[in-house]
Scaffold this active site. Structure first.
Site, short mmCIF file in Angstrom:
data_model
loop_
_atom_site.label_atom_id
_atom_site.label_comp_id
_atom_site.label_asym_id
_atom_site.label_seq_id
_atom_site.Cartn_x
_atom_site.Cartn_y
_atom_site.Cartn_z
N ASN A 10 1.10 -0.83 -0.23
CA ASN A 10 -0.15 0.10 -0.03
C ASN A 10 0.72 1.33 -0.24
O ASN A 10 1.60 1.83 1.19
CB ASN A 10 -0.78 0.24 0.73
N LYS A 17 3.02 0.98 3.23
CA LYS A 17 2.41 -0.44 4.20
C LYS A 17 2.50 -1.70 3.58
O LYS A 17 2.49 -1.56 2.25
CB LYS A 17 1.04 -0.38 4.46
N ASP A 151 -9.97 0.66 -4.05
CA ASP A 151 -10.30 1.41 -2.74
C ASP A 151 -11.99 1.15 -3.15
O ASP A 151 -13.03 1.76 -2.83
CB ASP A 151 -10.23 2.36 -2.64
N HIS A 208 -15.18 5.20 8.45
CA HIS A 208 -13.51 5.11 8.25
C HIS A 208 -13.19 6.14 8.79
O HIS A 208 -13.37 7.00 7.75
CB HIS A 208 -13.51 4.44 6.61
N LEU A 209 -12.76 6.46 9.93
CA LEU A 209 -11.95 7.80 10.67
C LEU A 209 -10.55 7.91 10.46
O LEU A 209 -10.08 7.17 11.51
CB LEU A 209 -12.69 7.78 11.76
N GLY A 212 -7.69 10.49 6.18
CA GLY A 212 -8.45 10.88 5.26
C GLY A 212 -9.89 10.35 6.34
O GLY A 212 -10.13 8.80 6.67
N ARG A 285 -5.43 13.49 18.08
CA ARG A 285 -4.47 13.54 19.36
C ARG A 285 -4.16 15.03 19.82
O ARG A 285 -4.15 15.43 21.27
CB ARG A 285 -3.92 12.91 19.58
N GLY A 330 -11.27 6.51 14.45
CA GLY A 330 -11.59 5.87 14.89
C GLY A 330 -12.17 4.26 15.71
O GLY A 330 -12.62 4.06 16.74
#
Length: 391
Positions: A10, A17, A151, A208-209, A212, A285, A330
């Site tokens: 990815n 990744k 995707d 999906h948080l 993106g 955060r 998420g």
């Protein structure tokens, strides 16, 4: 060779990744043998890997090259020789935009790559890097079969009415449609939620948080609507992307303020979202820890817009029977989940305070009318399974 495996790549603009999964003799996907990431490719190159014994060797490999494409090629060779008892049979890649043509995984071919290169204009922050990764692996391991996972493919089940923009029909016919993204993550949510709840909810709102962010409405595990559109810029506010925006704003910036198109693109993709509203950070955060009113406003807007879009998707489904959170935010930001669910509480969902604070799998009280769950994203497993199925 007594064992076979597939790897996944990815490749993004700043990170890479990867993973490796065993393939059983039956051809079915087995357990994960290894997974990791190289972050800040153009900078300090931080390395993570699931096997601590391989951390130093991997760091040495990563530090041995300078160019990002060379890094991908070198890493592919390194993965292929990790275990003398394991043969790397295939490598699957995540591709962000598959357009109308790619409704499922496909083997790599020149024709497919040419078509996907043409779609890069709709995913400029992702697609060129995805495709560069494919070519870099081809250079390194020309005898290993490669596959492409999309995707957008999960959302090809959306009804046509959910795809349409209110634009002239000839533009829709040319492919100017709503596609939806993060489909590999949503595919994993759809196949995992029954193991978390003990049953698969008929109507599922999936969020999906991450850096993106998007939302998806599913009925019986199939996408029927998404917050995203033609590009991954649409929908929810994100770390640095604006999400929903009056197109008149874009026209104003170009016509009245004289901003070059490239500057407008950079503004919308990299300087907006949480970063733009707060003026402090794109990281939830950091914003949650900040006492600055601008940080609080950014988080409030983020959660409000997510809840508002969730309401729109509830219309598409006629309500929802469960909510699933996934992605880095998420999965790991209880305060964000709490604020979103507070906005939606009139529709039935509630959180158990302790379960939410401890990032439990089930976040709602026992026997809640609308259960809320947390599912750790695993796009790599979906890519690996699709790769194995094509071998």
């Amino acid at each position: 060779m007594s064992r076979r495996a597939v790897a996944t790549f990815n490749v993004g603009s700043s990170s890479l990744k990867f993973s490796m999964f065993e393939i059983h003799a039956s051809g079915e996907l087995g357990g994960c043998l290894l997974r990791g990431a190289v972050r800040d490719i153009a900078g300090a190159r931080r390395v993570d890997i699931s096997d601590p014994s391989k951390l130093k060797p991997l760091q040495n490999v990563v530090n041995s090259v300078t160019e990002p494409r060379e890094l991908i090629s070198t890493l592919a060779k390194w993965l292929a020789r990790q275990d003398e008892d394991v043969q790397l049979s295939g490598i699957g890649h995540r591709i962000v935009h598959g357009g109308t043509e790619f409704e499922g995984p496909v083997p790599v071919s020149d024709a497919a790559l040419d078509r996907l290169q043409a779609l890069a204009i709709f995913a400029p922050a992702h697609q060129p890097h995805n495709l560069a990764g494919v070519q870099a692996v081809e250079d390194a391991l020309p005898d290993v079969r490669q596959t492409l996972s999309f995707d957008t493919a999960f959302h090809r089940t959306m009804p046509h009415i959910a795809e349409l923009y209110a634009l002239p029909r000839d533009l829709s016919a040319e492919g100017i449609l709503r596609f939806g993204f993060h489909g590999l993550s949503y595919a994993h949510i759809a196949e995992t939620i029954s193991s978390v709840l003990g049953t698969r909810p008929k109507r599922l709102l999936a969020l999906h948080l991450g850096s993106g962010a998007s939302a998806c409405a599913m009925i019986d595990g199939r996408s029927i609507a998404s917050s995203m559109g033609l590009t991954a810029l649409d929908g929810l506010p994100m770390a640095t992307r604006c999400g929903d925006l009056d197109p008149g704003v874009v026209l104003h910036l170009i016509k009245d303020r004289g901003m070059p198109v490239d500057e407008v693109s950079d503004l919308l993709y990299t300087k907006s979202g949480l970063l733009g509203v707060s003026g402090i950070s794109s990281d939830t955060r950091t914003l949650l820890e900040s006492a600055a009113p601008e940080a609080e406003e950014a988080i409030d807007l983020y959660c409000y817009r997510i809840a508002s879009q969730s309401g729109a998707l509830a219309v598409a489904m006629g309500g929802f029977d469960a909510i699933a959170f996934s992605g880095g935010v998420g999965e790991n930001a209880p305060e964000v989940r709490s604020r979103i669910i507070n906005h939606l509480s009139w529709m039935g969902p509630v959180l158990d305070t302790y379960s939410n604070a401890t990032n439990a799998a089930i976040l709602s009280p026992k026997n809640a009318p609308v259960p809320v769950v947390r599912i750790v994203a695993d796009e790599e497993r979906i890519i690996a399974r699709e790769c194995a199925s094509l071998l």
